[in-house]
Design an enzyme around this catalytic site. Structure first.
Site, PDB file in Angstrom:
ATOM      1  N   ASN A  11      -6.545 -28.998 122.269  1.00  0.00           N
ATOM      2  CA  ASN A  11      -5.916 -28.201 121.205  1.00  0.00           C
ATOM      3  C   ASN A  11      -7.018 -27.515 120.388  1.00  0.00           C
ATOM      4  O   ASN A  11      -7.903 -28.190 119.842  1.00  0.00           O
ATOM      5  CB  ASN A  11      -5.078 -29.151 120.329  1.00  0.00           C
ATOM      6  CG  ASN A  11      -4.348 -28.431 119.224  1.00  0.00           C
ATOM      7  OD1 ASN A  11      -4.936 -27.593 118.544  1.00  0.00           O
ATOM      8  ND2 ASN A  11      -3.096 -28.758 119.013  1.00  0.00           N
ATOM      9  N   HIS A  14      -8.001 -25.983 115.368  1.00  0.00           N
ATOM     10  CA  HIS A  14      -8.902 -26.116 114.230  1.00  0.00           C
ATOM     11  C   HIS A  14     -10.192 -25.311 114.363  1.00  0.00           C
ATOM     12  O   HIS A  14     -10.952 -25.202 113.404  1.00  0.00           O
ATOM     13  CB  HIS A  14      -9.123 -27.589 113.901  1.00  0.00           C
ATOM     14  CG  HIS A  14      -7.822 -28.205 113.464  1.00  0.00           C
ATOM     15  ND1 HIS A  14      -7.118 -27.712 112.382  1.00  0.00           N
ATOM     16  CD2 HIS A  14      -7.050 -29.166 114.014  1.00  0.00           C
ATOM     17  CE1 HIS A  14      -5.979 -28.386 112.263  1.00  0.00           C
ATOM     18  NE2 HIS A  14      -5.903 -29.270 113.243  1.00  0.00           N
ATOM     19  N   HIS A  47      -0.970 -24.056 118.502  1.00  0.00           N
ATOM     20  CA  HIS A  47       0.256 -24.091 117.691  1.00  0.00           C
ATOM     21  C   HIS A  47       0.306 -22.857 116.794  1.00  0.00           C
ATOM     22  O   HIS A  47      -0.507 -22.715 115.880  1.00  0.00           O
ATOM     23  CB  HIS A  47       0.235 -25.379 116.852  1.00  0.00           C
ATOM     24  CG  HIS A  47       1.473 -25.604 116.047  1.00  0.00           C
ATOM     25  ND1 HIS A  47       1.631 -26.721 115.243  1.00  0.00           N
ATOM     26  CD2 HIS A  47       2.625 -24.896 115.915  1.00  0.00           C
ATOM     27  CE1 HIS A  47       2.809 -26.668 114.661  1.00  0.00           C
ATOM     28  NE2 HIS A  47       3.428 -25.567 115.029  1.00  0.00           N
ATOM     29  N   ARG A  49       1.906 -21.519 113.982  1.00  0.00           N
ATOM     30  CA  ARG A  49       2.783 -21.976 112.897  1.00  0.00           C
ATOM     31  C   ARG A  49       3.422 -20.780 112.203  1.00  0.00           C
ATOM     32  O   ARG A  49       2.877 -19.678 112.209  1.00  0.00           O
ATOM     33  CB  ARG A  49       1.979 -22.797 111.878  1.00  0.00           C
ATOM     34  CG  ARG A  49       1.424 -24.088 112.446  1.00  0.00           C
ATOM     35  CD  ARG A  49       0.781 -24.923 111.355  1.00  0.00           C
ATOM     36  NE  ARG A  49       1.788 -25.595 110.549  1.00  0.00           N
ATOM     37  CZ  ARG A  49       2.051 -26.902 110.610  1.00  0.00           C
ATOM     38  NH1 ARG A  49       1.362 -27.684 111.407  1.00  0.00           N
ATOM     39  NH2 ARG A  49       2.979 -27.427 109.859  1.00  0.00           N
ATOM     40  N   ARG A  53      -1.339 -20.429 109.624  1.00  0.00           N
ATOM     41  CA  ARG A  53      -2.492 -20.956 108.884  1.00  0.00           C
ATOM     42  C   ARG A  53      -3.736 -21.108 109.758  1.00  0.00           C
ATOM     43  O   ARG A  53      -4.843 -21.131 109.244  1.00  0.00           O
ATOM     44  CB  ARG A  53      -2.161 -22.284 108.195  1.00  0.00           C
ATOM     45  CG  ARG A  53      -2.040 -23.444 109.133  1.00  0.00           C
ATOM     46  CD  ARG A  53      -1.796 -24.736 108.379  1.00  0.00           C
ATOM     47  NE  ARG A  53      -0.524 -24.719 107.670  1.00  0.00           N
ATOM     48  CZ  ARG A  53       0.139 -25.819 107.327  1.00  0.00           C
ATOM     49  NH1 ARG A  53      -0.357 -27.005 107.605  1.00  0.00           N
ATOM     50  NH2 ARG A  53       1.289 -25.743 106.702  1.00  0.00           N
ATOM     51  N   GLU A  74       2.619 -24.565 121.291  1.00  0.00           N
ATOM     52  CA  GLU A  74       3.377 -25.395 120.349  1.00  0.00           C
ATOM     53  C   GLU A  74       4.110 -24.486 119.379  1.00  0.00           C
ATOM     54  O   GLU A  74       3.511 -23.565 118.813  1.00  0.00           O
ATOM     55  CB  GLU A  74       2.437 -26.303 119.567  1.00  0.00           C
ATOM     56  CG  GLU A  74       1.989 -27.495 120.350  1.00  0.00           C
ATOM     57  CD  GLU A  74       1.172 -28.437 119.483  1.00  0.00           C
ATOM     58  OE1 GLU A  74       1.245 -28.356 118.241  1.00  0.00           O
ATOM     59  OE2 GLU A  74       0.445 -29.240 120.060  1.00  0.00           O
ATOM     60  N   THR A 104      -0.239 -31.384 108.710  1.00  0.00           N
ATOM     61  CA  THR A 104      -0.211 -31.284 110.160  1.00  0.00           C
ATOM     62  C   THR A 104       1.190 -31.706 110.584  1.00  0.00           C
ATOM     63  O   THR A 104       2.065 -31.866 109.747  1.00  0.00           O
ATOM     64  CB  THR A 104      -1.324 -32.158 110.798  1.00  0.00           C
ATOM     65  OG1 THR A 104      -1.224 -32.047 112.218  1.00  0.00           O
ATOM     66  CG2 THR A 104      -1.231 -33.616 110.398  1.00  0.00           C
ATOM     67  N   THR A 105       1.396 -31.873 111.897  1.00  0.00           N
ATOM     68  CA  THR A 105       2.731 -32.242 112.353  1.00  0.00           C
ATOM     69  C   THR A 105       2.909 -33.736 112.111  1.00  0.00           C
ATOM     70  O   THR A 105       2.364 -34.557 112.833  1.00  0.00           O
ATOM     71  CB  THR A 105       2.870 -31.889 113.842  1.00  0.00           C
ATOM     72  OG1 THR A 105       2.406 -30.552 114.015  1.00  0.00           O
ATOM     73  CG2 THR A 105       4.299 -31.971 114.304  1.00  0.00           C
ATOM     74  N   GLU A 155       6.533 -35.272 124.623  1.00  0.00           N
ATOM     75  CA  GLU A 155       5.214 -35.737 124.188  1.00  0.00           C
ATOM     76  C   GLU A 155       5.455 -36.760 123.094  1.00  0.00           C
ATOM     77  O   GLU A 155       6.093 -36.448 122.079  1.00  0.00           O
ATOM     78  CB  GLU A 155       4.376 -34.561 123.660  1.00  0.00           C
ATOM     79  CG  GLU A 155       2.995 -35.026 123.207  1.00  0.00           C
ATOM     80  CD  GLU A 155       2.039 -33.870 122.924  1.00  0.00           C
ATOM     81  OE1 GLU A 155       2.120 -32.831 123.611  1.00  0.00           O
ATOM     82  OE2 GLU A 155       1.218 -34.018 122.010  1.00  0.00           O
ATOM     83  N   HIS A 194      -1.609 -36.674 119.219  1.00  0.00           N
ATOM     84  CA  HIS A 194      -1.754 -36.624 117.772  1.00  0.00           C
ATOM     85  C   HIS A 194      -2.698 -37.719 117.277  1.00  0.00           C
ATOM     86  O   HIS A 194      -2.405 -38.903 117.376  1.00  0.00           O
ATOM     87  CB  HIS A 194      -0.434 -36.724 117.002  1.00  0.00           C
ATOM     88  CG  HIS A 194      -0.606 -36.238 115.582  1.00  0.00           C
ATOM     89  ND1 HIS A 194      -0.397 -34.929 115.210  1.00  0.00           N
ATOM     90  CD2 HIS A 194      -1.053 -36.868 114.480  1.00  0.00           C
ATOM     91  CE1 HIS A 194      -0.674 -34.796 113.939  1.00  0.00           C
ATOM     92  NE2 HIS A 194      -1.084 -35.957 113.473  1.00  0.00           N
TER      93      HIS A 194
END
Ligand code: PXP
Length: 246
Positions: A11, A14, A47, A49, A53, A74, A104-105, A155, A194
């Site tokens: 992922n 970040h 992801h 969003r 962000r 995502e 976060t999620t 997941e 996660h």
């Protein structure tokens, strides 16, 4: 062992978080994705969003054009994201809960509560040729409902396991084990993700039903110290070691 190897999805959200801190182009998450691919990642996860962000629309478009490994997109279960996913057709879409204020999620999707909304939503993605995953807590009822909804895979959220310690962590690992076992029994492909890091990944890799881990924040953070290729390689080694014990 090789047949039962766990795929690693990296992922890269970040990398975009750091880029956006200054509003420019550096560091580029697509460059990180290409490096991850070179380091042996089996897929890239990003992801988009609602508030953009970290990852932006143009990042997703560039990822689709640049990487040769599958993109796991995502997304929240919104019309806007459905339009993007059915237009770009990533290899898979992982539907996640999304509240704008959370960091976060934070928990899994409630697929039982959202059943009526999700049923046609998943059908539209499937019709577009996008394989659908649902990000849920390791709850047996949520797992069965995911199957009933027609998802291709789930997941399981590993956050509670990662955040716990001692006996509580063992109990959370058992929840993941029971959830993965049920998924296997009902023929639902099962992934995990996660918060996974070097200390927590091997025990989850020992659960034989898991076929893929999606890992981001720790790998990107660790890359500051060792480089992305090294952090991915070490994570892979720990996953393989765990898998050997199952
Ligand atoms: N899987 C899903 C569905 C996620 O939402 C996230 C976080 O964006 C991850 C995996 C990766 O989590 P982390 O960045 O903590 O490794």
């Amino acid at each position: 062992m090789s047949e039962n190897k766990i795929r690693l999805g990296v992922n890269i959200d970040h990398v975009a978080t750091v880029r956006n801190a200054r509003g420019g182009f550096h560091p580029d998450p697509v460059r990180a994705a290409l490096l991850a691919e070179k380091a042996g990642a089996d897929g890239i996860t990003a992801h988009l969003r609602e508030d953009r962000r970290h990852i932006k629309d143009s990042d997703i478009e560039r990822l689709m054009q640049s990487i040769s490994i599958p993109l796991n997109f995502e997304m929240a279960a919104t019309e806007e994201m459905l339009n993007i996913a059915t237009r770009l057709k990533p290899a898979s879409a992982c539907i996640v809960p999304e509240k704008r204020e959370e960091l976060t999620t934070e928990g899994g999707l409630d697929v039982i509560g959202g059943y009526d909304h999700l049923k046609p939503f998943i059908a539209k993605l499937t019709q577009a040729g996008v394989s659908v995953s649902l990000f849920i807590d390791p709850d047996l009822k949520q797992i069965q409902a995911s199957k009933d909804l027609g998802a291709d895979k789930i997941e399981l959220h590993t956050g509670s396991y990662v955040d716990a310690s001692g006996e509580n962590q063992l109990a959370e690992l058992e929840r993941l084990r029971a959830g993965a076992r049920l998924s296997g029994e009902i023929d639902l492909e099962v992934h995990a993700g996660h918060g996974l890091d070097y200390d927590t990944v091997a025990a989850v890799a020992e659960i034989p039903e898991f076929t893929e881990f999606n890992i981001g924040h720790f790998l990107i953070g660790e890359a500051i110290f060792t480089g992305l290729e090294a952090s991915i390689a070490h994570m892979r080694t720990l996953m393989n070691k765990g898998r050997e014990n199952c």
